[in-house]
Scaffold this active site. Structure first.
Site, short mmCIF file in Angstrom:
data_model
loop_
_atom_site.label_atom_id
_atom_site.label_comp_id
_atom_site.label_asym_id
_atom_site.label_seq_id
_atom_site.Cartn_x
_atom_site.Cartn_y
_atom_site.Cartn_z
N LYS A 208 0.86 -1.20 0.01
CA LYS A 208 0.06 -0.01 0.09
C LYS A 208 0.94 1.18 -0.23
O LYS A 208 1.57 1.61 0.85
CB LYS A 208 -0.96 -0.13 1.18
CG LYS A 208 -1.82 1.20 1.20
CD LYS A 208 -2.50 1.49 2.46
CE LYS A 208 -2.20 2.75 3.18
NZ LYS A 208 -2.03 4.05 2.27
N GLU B 65 -1.29 7.39 0.32
CA GLU B 65 -2.54 8.03 -0.84
C GLU B 65 -1.90 9.33 -1.35
O GLU B 65 -2.55 9.80 -2.51
CB GLU B 65 -3.73 8.16 -0.14
CG GLU B 65 -3.45 9.23 1.32
CD GLU B 65 -3.16 8.36 2.53
OE1 GLU B 65 -2.28 7.44 2.42
OE2 GLU B 65 -3.74 8.72 3.75
N GLY C 94 6.30 4.83 8.72
CA GLY C 94 5.46 6.02 8.88
C GLY C 94 5.57 6.55 10.33
O GLY C 94 6.60 6.66 10.84
N THR D 218 0.70 5.97 14.01
CA THR D 218 0.14 4.99 13.06
C THR D 218 0.84 3.77 13.31
O THR D 218 0.46 2.61 13.02
CB THR D 218 0.05 5.62 11.70
OG1 THR D 218 -0.45 6.85 11.51
CG2 THR D 218 -0.45 4.38 10.78
N GLY D 219 1.95 3.76 13.47
CA GLY D 219 2.83 2.51 13.61
C GLY D 219 2.30 1.63 15.04
O GLY D 219 2.45 0.51 14.85
N CYS E 66 12.98 10.42 7.69
CA CYS E 66 12.97 10.00 8.96
C CYS E 66 14.26 10.09 9.70
O CYS E 66 14.32 10.29 11.06
CB CYS E 66 12.49 8.73 9.17
SG CYS E 66 13.51 7.44 7.97
N GLU F 110 8.73 15.19 16.24
CA GLU F 110 9.25 15.30 14.96
C GLU F 110 8.38 16.30 13.98
O GLU F 110 6.98 16.14 14.15
CB GLU F 110 8.82 13.81 14.54
CG GLU F 110 9.50 13.77 13.05
CD GLU F 110 9.38 12.17 12.47
OE1 GLU F 110 10.55 11.99 11.87
OE2 GLU F 110 8.41 11.74 12.52
O1 TXE Z 1 2.00 9.44 8.52
P1 TXE Z 1 1.22 8.00 8.35
P2 TXE Z 1 1.47 10.83 7.67
C1 TXE Z 1 5.66 11.17 10.36
C2 TXE Z 1 6.10 12.74 10.22
C3 TXE Z 1 4.96 13.10 9.41
C4 TXE Z 1 3.57 12.54 10.22
C5 TXE Z 1 2.56 12.33 9.62
O2 TXE Z 1 6.28 13.27 11.38
O3 TXE Z 1 4.81 14.45 9.43
O4 TXE Z 1 4.38 11.00 10.39
O5 TXE Z 1 2.39 11.90 8.28
C6 TXE Z 1 -0.88 4.92 6.15
N1 TXE Z 1 -3.46 1.46 9.39
N2 TXE Z 1 6.28 10.48 9.07
O6 TXE Z 1 0.04 11.20 8.42
O7 TXE Z 1 -0.16 8.35 8.85
C7 TXE Z 1 -0.70 5.89 5.61
O8 TXE Z 1 -1.96 5.94 4.48
C8 TXE Z 1 -2.72 1.22 8.37
C9 TXE Z 1 7.68 9.83 9.25
O9 TXE Z 1 1.53 10.73 6.27
O10 TXE Z 1 1.94 7.23 9.50
C10 TXE Z 1 0.63 5.95 4.59
O11 TXE Z 1 0.50 4.82 3.69
N3 TXE Z 1 -1.96 2.12 7.71
C11 TXE Z 1 7.67 8.75 8.31
C12 TXE Z 1 1.34 5.34 5.85
O12 TXE Z 1 0.48 4.77 6.79
C13 TXE Z 1 -2.26 3.52 7.83
C14 TXE Z 1 7.23 8.88 6.91
C15 TXE Z 1 2.24 6.43 6.46
O13 TXE Z 1 1.23 7.42 6.99
C16 TXE Z 1 -3.18 3.76 8.87
C17 TXE Z 1 6.06 9.50 6.80
C18 TXE Z 1 -3.90 2.74 9.59
N4 TXE Z 1 -4.70 2.98 10.56
C19 TXE Z 1 5.36 10.22 7.95
N5 TXE Z 1 -3.23 5.03 8.92
C20 TXE Z 1 9.03 8.04 8.21
N6 TXE Z 1 9.50 7.22 9.30
O14 TXE Z 1 10.03 8.17 7.52
C21 TXE Z 1 -2.20 5.74 8.03
N7 TXE Z 1 -1.82 4.69 7.16
#
Ligand code: TXE
Length: 500
Positions: free
Chosen positions: A184, A187, A237, A241-242, A293, A394
């Protein structure tokens, strides 16, 4: 004068579909993507319903349980992975431009990313053919071997900051080991993953081995994490969410790897060349507009050079050429989305309210070329306190805080004062001190007198809330395998445990 490339060569006005069981299919709904460089609509992509996600999972299950991929020899899979790498290389220009249009990052960055993605497939193509496992000297007449086998169906959820590269970090080791995948993409940035699916289709990857489902987290990501027929979930991510993904994975205790956020320190001692340290500091935080990250988002600088460091860094930060990623002279592009822009601007306000000193930036660049794009000027906060939110949380944008220390112990304490532990760096010419400090950093990726060098051959991942497990290197392959011991009795006789 550098060549300007404002008109994209790649065609985005076309169908972008889901890839399920070897076929491209329409979604249950559609999403309009926005070009972050100007805030205008870019194209429309298909999005999956929960039912389509379940179809994709079942296709991956069937491909794993009955298909040829897990049953091929390592050499056959290796040859296929090399072909994937060749196909990415052959389409590198197109993929880089697509990545820039979709995510905003400058072409010079996406060009690296695409080359790295190809190399990742090549690396695992090589690694899978190397000796692995163990042979154990157990009492005769038994012999024992320990082998690694694929885990099964792997759910893979990737973010928007390195769309194709993160997909490669997940797909390449998973496929090398013989797993099947449901990927996935974010989006916000699905285009290069769909192009990759098209390349896999052209290469005749057996159906169901890779499935690509598009859509948001709750509709598409969550069902993958919850599914009881998915065997492993790999997620990159945010921390929140993790944690949700890890909780959902409890349904069937699937294996979980998480690559989450960071607030990584870069410690600078006064014996190091100040100009070179400042140059690295710019690279550490402003590469990909801070949406990395492992970004060096906390500078920790010795007091005698603190003022000079801040002054020099601000002077250099002001000179960074912010602009659309397709323009050859651009050094820093826009943020990926309106929501990310909002988040970063909010953090800048938080920093000001907390009493941090805004040294430079903090605003958006103005001018016709920026349109309604999601740009933020390189920003520096000095005179910060360790408990401020801008120091602890972050931000994921071009915003850095500069902290001051007077002793080595204090530097280490400040560096480790974080819930994260992804990366960290120390700059000094004293090799003994460098080693002493770097050993005490509670982080998974560290550098001495360098920042951001990332090697496919080396493990990537963090301590503390930066995640679980490691990607890349031999560790990355192991994370896609189960371990099995095989005990063979070479001279079977009656056991005699119970009387005959
Ligand atoms: O991240 P999400 P977002 C951090 C960074 C950023 C913040 C928010 O601080 O400002 O996260 O970004 C999927 N079940 N990072 O909101 O939500 C989502 O569709 C399963 C650090 O974009 O973590 C996407 O594919 N999946 C990071 C992915 O998770 C779900 C890189 C990441 O989105 C979900 C990105 C759910 N319930 C953001 N909800 C890094 N470590 O590099 C969302 N997703």
């Amino acid at each position: 004068m550098a060549q300007t490339l404002t008109a994209p060569k790649v065609k985005v006005d076309r169908k972008w579909q889901l890839f399920i069981d070897g076929k491209f299919v329409d979604g249950a709904s559609e999403r309009t993507l926005v070009n972050p460089a100007n805030g205008k609509p870019l194209t429309t992509v298909a999005e999956a319903s929960k039912t389509q996600v379940e179809e994709a999972i079942r296709a991956a299950r069937k491909a794993f349980d009955h298909g040829p991929w897990p049953r091929m020899t390592a050499l056959e899979r290796s040859q296929f992975l090399n072909k994937i790498a060749d196909a990415i290389d052959a389409h590198a220009e197109e993929l880089a431009e697509l990545e820039t249009l979709n995510g905003g990052k400058p072409l010079r960055e996406t060009t690296y990313d695409i080359a790295d993605a190809a190399y990742c497939f090549r690396y695992y193509a090589g690694l899978i053919t190397k000796p692995s496992g163990q042979s154990i000297d157990v009492p005769a007449p038994s012999v024992t071997t320990v082998v690694r086998e694929p885990i099964g169906v792997c759910g893979q959820i990737v973010p928007w900051n390195y769309p194709l590269l993160m997909a490669a970090w997940k797909l390449a080791p998973a496929l090398a080991a013989g797993n099947t995948c449901v990927l996935k993409p974010s989006e916000f940035t699905p285009l290069t993953a769909i192009r990759l699916a098209e390349l896999l289709h052209d290469l005749k990857l057996p159906e169901g081995v890779v499935n690509i489902v598009l859509g948001d987290g709750p509709t598409v990501g969550q069902p993958i994490a919850e599914s009881t027929i998915v065997d492993k979930i790999a997620f990159t991510g945010s921390v929140n969410t993790g944690k949700r993904v890890a909780t959902s994975a409890l349904t069937n205790l699937k294996k979980v790897t998480l690559e989450l956020g960071g607030k990584s320190p870069m410690v600078v001692f006064p014996d190091f060349d100040l100009d070179i340290a400042v140059d690295y500091a710019l690279f550490a935080i402003y590469c990909n507009a801070g949406q990395v990250c492992s970004a060096g988002s906390r500078m920790i600088v010795e007091q005698s050079i603190y003022d000079q460091f801040v002054k020099k860094m601000a002077a250099r930060a002001k000179k960074i050429r912010v602009g659309p990623g397709l323009e050859a002279e651009t050094e820093m592009g826009p943020l990926v989305s309106e929501s990310q822009l909002k988040r970063v601007l909010e953090y800048i306000e938080i920093g000001k309210k907390e009493g941090a000193k805004l040294v430079t930036g903090g605003d958006q660049p103005k001018g016709e070329k920026y349109g309604s794009g999601y740009y933020v000027n390189p920003t520096i906060f000095s005179d910060v306190k360790p408990d401020m939110r801008v120091v602890q949380e972050e931000i994921f944008g071009p915003v850095v805080v500069v902290q001051k220390f007077s002793t080595e112990e204090e530097a280490i304490e400040l560096a480790n004062n974080s819930v994260f532990g992804l990366a960290g760096a120390v700059f000094t010419n004293d090799i003994t001190r460098a080693h002493r400090v770097v050993k005490q950093l509670r982080a998974g990726i560290t550098w001495v007198n360098a920042y951001h060098n990332t090697y496919t051959e080396c493990p990537w991942g963090g301590y503390k809330q930066s995640g679980w497990g490691r990607e890349l290197g031999t560790f990355g392959l192991e994370a896609y395998t189960e371990v099995k011991q095989i005990n063979i009795n070479l001279d079977p006789q009656a056991v005699g445990w119970f009387e005959a």
